[in-house]
Enzyme design. Structure first.
Site, mmCIF file in Angstrom:
data_model
loop_
_atom_site.group_PDB
_atom_site.id
_atom_site.type_symbol
_atom_site.label_atom_id
_atom_site.label_comp_id
_atom_site.label_asym_id
_atom_site.label_seq_id
_atom_site.Cartn_x
_atom_site.Cartn_y
_atom_site.Cartn_z
ATOM 1 N N HIS A 125 0.835 -1.212 0.000
ATOM 2 C CA HIS A 125 0.000 0.000 0.000
ATOM 3 C C HIS A 125 0.863 1.253 0.000
ATOM 4 C CE1 HIS A 125 1.155 -0.383 4.179
ATOM 5 N NE2 HIS A 125 0.788 0.871 4.375
ATOM 6 N N ASP A 142 0.476 4.927 2.038
ATOM 7 C CA ASP A 142 -0.265 5.307 3.245
ATOM 8 C C ASP A 142 -1.449 6.224 2.944
ATOM 9 O OD1 ASP A 142 1.275 3.846 5.078
ATOM 10 O OD2 ASP A 142 2.822 5.397 5.082
ATOM 11 N N HIS A 165 4.735 0.032 0.292
ATOM 12 C CA HIS A 165 5.449 -0.790 1.270
ATOM 13 C C HIS A 165 4.536 -1.868 1.823
ATOM 14 C CE1 HIS A 165 3.636 2.534 3.460
ATOM 15 N NE2 HIS A 165 3.646 1.802 4.556
ATOM 16 N N ARG A 168 5.312 6.367 14.148
ATOM 17 C CA ARG A 168 5.402 6.906 12.784
ATOM 18 C C ARG A 168 4.898 8.330 12.780
ATOM 19 N NH1 ARG A 168 1.614 4.430 8.159
ATOM 20 N NH2 ARG A 168 0.561 6.434 8.198
HETATM 21 C C1 SIN Z 1 3.150 1.106 8.003
HETATM 22 O O1 SIN Z 1 3.334 2.271 8.327
HETATM 23 O O2 SIN Z 1 2.486 0.793 7.027
HETATM 24 C C2 SIN Z 1 3.801 0.027 8.859
HETATM 25 C C3 SIN Z 1 5.160 -0.283 8.342
HETATM 26 C C4 SIN Z 1 5.919 -1.189 9.267
HETATM 27 O O3 SIN Z 1 5.474 -1.430 10.395
HETATM 28 O O4 SIN Z 1 6.986 -1.648 8.874
#
Ligand code: SIN
Length: 275
Positions: free
Chosen positions: A101, A103, A248, A263
């Site tokens: 995806h 974000d 990612h 994050r």
């Molecule tokens: C995310 O922000 O999509 C999670 C990425 C992760 O935990 O590596």
């Protein structure tokens, strides 16, 4: 900051670079900012190790790149709505990002980038994969590129968020937005594939059957190994990715162990296509 001896090491020829020789908790001069920003444009995701940032320092680093985004659904650190909690343990029924995806692509103006700091890790596993969506576009045939460049798609937060973070969300309205299937990066001007399996519900100009078949093809195409790199985390590593050009996927191969971090996410602008 003076004294930084920044070094940039590419992970693959296609995506990802690790940057050393910098303390991200310290104030950053404009030359260092420019170097990091250019490294992000060139590599789509950049990684740093041994960074001990508190919440305020992570916020300050993110805020150098733009206004910070507040997540429409996920929990945040108390007192810091712009710091999203990333956490999974033996009681988890999901992890954030466990499929390819970009974000919050369901926002009208999806985030430009995200900066993840991991402070607790399983003994093994919990890697994150990143894939280059310029490469995904460029690998398609010219007729397919031409067709996709004329299409838009609905990205619907409902698909992912309803009931995910709380069962008590009946009154909540989650974001949805239409975006071009191919988006032009506002800085690099390159074309990137911009559909993902978390949020993209359908391609607006096609029949339901055509849309389902094309999205299934594109979601599989995005997973092509040559478009991707895989980051092995260590405690206090950070990843900074560009949501406009990369997708990612967080690997949940460590259940029931614990993985935690925070994050911050940087606001972006409305996706557009320009030939
Ligand atoms: C995310 O922000 O999509 C999670 C990425 C992760 O935990 O590596």
């Amino acid at each position: 900051m003076p004294g930084n001896t920044l070094q940039i090491h590419k992970l693959t020829p296609v995506i990802g670079a690790e940057i050393s020789g910098i303390d991200l908790a310290a104030p950053m001069d404009s030359a260092t900012f420019d170097t990091i920003h250019q490294a992000l444009m060139d590599n789509l995701v950049i990684f740093f190790r041994d960074q001990s940032l508190n919440h305020a320092e992570q916020i300050a680093f993110g805020a150098r790149f733009g206004k910070l985004h507040i997540h429409p659904a996920a929990p945040s650190v108390p007192g810091h709505p712009e710091v999203m909690i990333i956490h999974a343990d033996a009681n988890s029924t999901y992890v954030n990002g466990e499929s390819w995806h970009s974000d919050v692509s369901c926002d009208e103006e999806p985030p430009m980038g995200s900066i993840l700091h991991i402070n607790t890790l399983p003994e093994f596993g919990g890697d994150t994969m990143f894939a280059n969506m310029y490469a995904a576009f460029e690998a398609l045939s010219t007729p397919m590129q031409t067709m996709l460049s004329q299409l838009t798609a609905l990205h619907d937060g409902e698909m992912l968020y309803r009931g995910r973070y709380t069962s008590n969300d009946q009154a909540r309205v989650y974001p949805k937005a239409n975006h071009p299937v191919i988006r032009t990066h506002p800085v690099t001007k390159r074309q990137a594939l911009f559909v993902n399996s978390f949020f993209t519900a359908r391609i607006n100009e096609l029949s339901r059957g055509e849309s389902d078949a094309l999205l299934a093809f594109l979601f599989r195409h995005i997973e092509t190994p040559e478009f991707a790199c895989r980051f092995r985390w260590q405690k206090n590593a950070m990843a900074f990715w560009d949501n406009r050009s990369a997708q990612h996927h967080a690997l949940w191969d460590y259940f029931p162990q614990t993985r935690s971090g925070t994050r911050v996410t940087i606001q972006g602008d409305r996706p557009f296509y320009k030939s």
